[in-house]
Scaffold this active site. Structure first.
Site, mmCIF file in Angstrom:
data_model
loop_
_atom_site.group_PDB
_atom_site.id
_atom_site.type_symbol
_atom_site.label_atom_id
_atom_site.label_comp_id
_atom_site.label_asym_id
_atom_site.label_seq_id
_atom_site.Cartn_x
_atom_site.Cartn_y
_atom_site.Cartn_z
ATOM 1 N N LYS A 38 0.818 -1.209 0.000
ATOM 2 C CA LYS A 38 0.000 0.000 0.000
ATOM 3 C C LYS A 38 0.853 1.261 0.000
ATOM 4 O O LYS A 38 1.854 1.336 0.703
ATOM 5 C CB LYS A 38 -0.896 -0.006 1.244
ATOM 6 C CG LYS A 38 -1.951 1.061 1.257
ATOM 7 C CD LYS A 38 -3.250 0.524 1.814
ATOM 8 C CE LYS A 38 -4.373 1.508 1.740
ATOM 9 N NZ LYS A 38 -4.747 1.945 0.411
ATOM 10 N N GLY A 43 6.534 0.569 5.766
ATOM 11 C CA GLY A 43 7.428 -0.359 5.067
ATOM 12 C C GLY A 43 7.508 -0.071 3.584
ATOM 13 O O GLY A 43 8.588 -0.131 2.978
ATOM 14 N N CYS A 44 6.369 0.255 2.983
ATOM 15 C CA CYS A 44 6.335 0.518 1.542
ATOM 16 C C CYS A 44 7.061 1.815 1.207
ATOM 17 O O CYS A 44 7.724 1.919 0.169
ATOM 18 C CB CYS A 44 4.890 0.575 1.054
ATOM 19 S SG CYS A 44 4.022 -0.993 1.325
ATOM 20 N N THR A 45 6.955 2.799 2.082
ATOM 21 C CA THR A 45 7.675 4.052 1.881
ATOM 22 C C THR A 45 9.177 3.816 1.965
ATOM 23 O O THR A 45 9.935 4.255 1.095
ATOM 24 C CB THR A 45 7.220 5.100 2.915
ATOM 25 O OG1 THR A 45 5.817 5.351 2.716
ATOM 26 C CG2 THR A 45 7.996 6.390 2.777
ATOM 27 N N GLY A 48 10.428 1.937 -1.137
ATOM 28 C CA GLY A 48 10.492 2.852 -2.276
ATOM 29 C C GLY A 48 11.654 3.825 -2.170
ATOM 30 O O GLY A 48 12.347 4.098 -3.157
#
Length: 153
Positions: A38, A43-45, A48
């Site tokens: 998401k 974690g996704c930030t 990325g």
């Protein structure tokens, strides 16, 4: 399900920048495709940001990076701009490509079972062949491992 050393069938997905990404149009470059749960989550930030911060090294290895989640293009555009990502994010809202790569899993969130994307990364070489996969990715150190593999291609 895809297996290592198998050609990946052509696919298309809506991309940031108002484009449609087509795998066949990426021929001649290696691809890192990372699936993440998401936009704008911790974690996704971080994942990325790690790809962003090593982007030049990937480019020097004739490699492009693509992030895929089920979020909308509008969400992706905001996330990409906010985090200054130099690579495109693809929207797989109908889970077509998530299913192709078998990354939809039952996960536990706050004690409840939910269906979502298992953080996973795939390397497709310049000829469209799947060369490596990582599933159930833990973010720390992952991008460095991916880059080391790409440099062997």
């Amino acid at each position: 399900m895809l297996t290592i050393d198998q050609r990946v069938d052509d696919f298309q997905l809506p991309s940031t920048g108002g484009k449609i990404f087509s795998l066949s149009e990426a021929a001649g470059k290696h691809l890192v495709i990372y699936f993440y749960p998401k936009d704008n989550t911790p974690g996704c930030t971080t994942e990325g940001e790690n790809f962003r911060d090593t982007y030049a090294a990937f480019k020097n290895s004739n490699c492009e990076i693509l992030g895929i989640s089920r979020d909308s293009i509008k969400s992706h555009e905001n996330f990409k701009e906010k985090m200054n990502f130099p690579f495109e994010l693809l929207s797989d809202s109908d889970e077509q490509i998530c299913k192709m790569f078998d990354v939809i899993k039952m996960k536990s969130m706050y004690g409840k079972q939910v269906r979502g994307i298992e953080r996973s990364t795939f390397i497709i070489d310049a000829k469209g062949i799947l060369r490596k996969e990582w599933r159930g990715v833990k973010v720390p150190g992952h991008v460095e491992t991916v880059l080391a593999f790409v440099k062997t291609l």
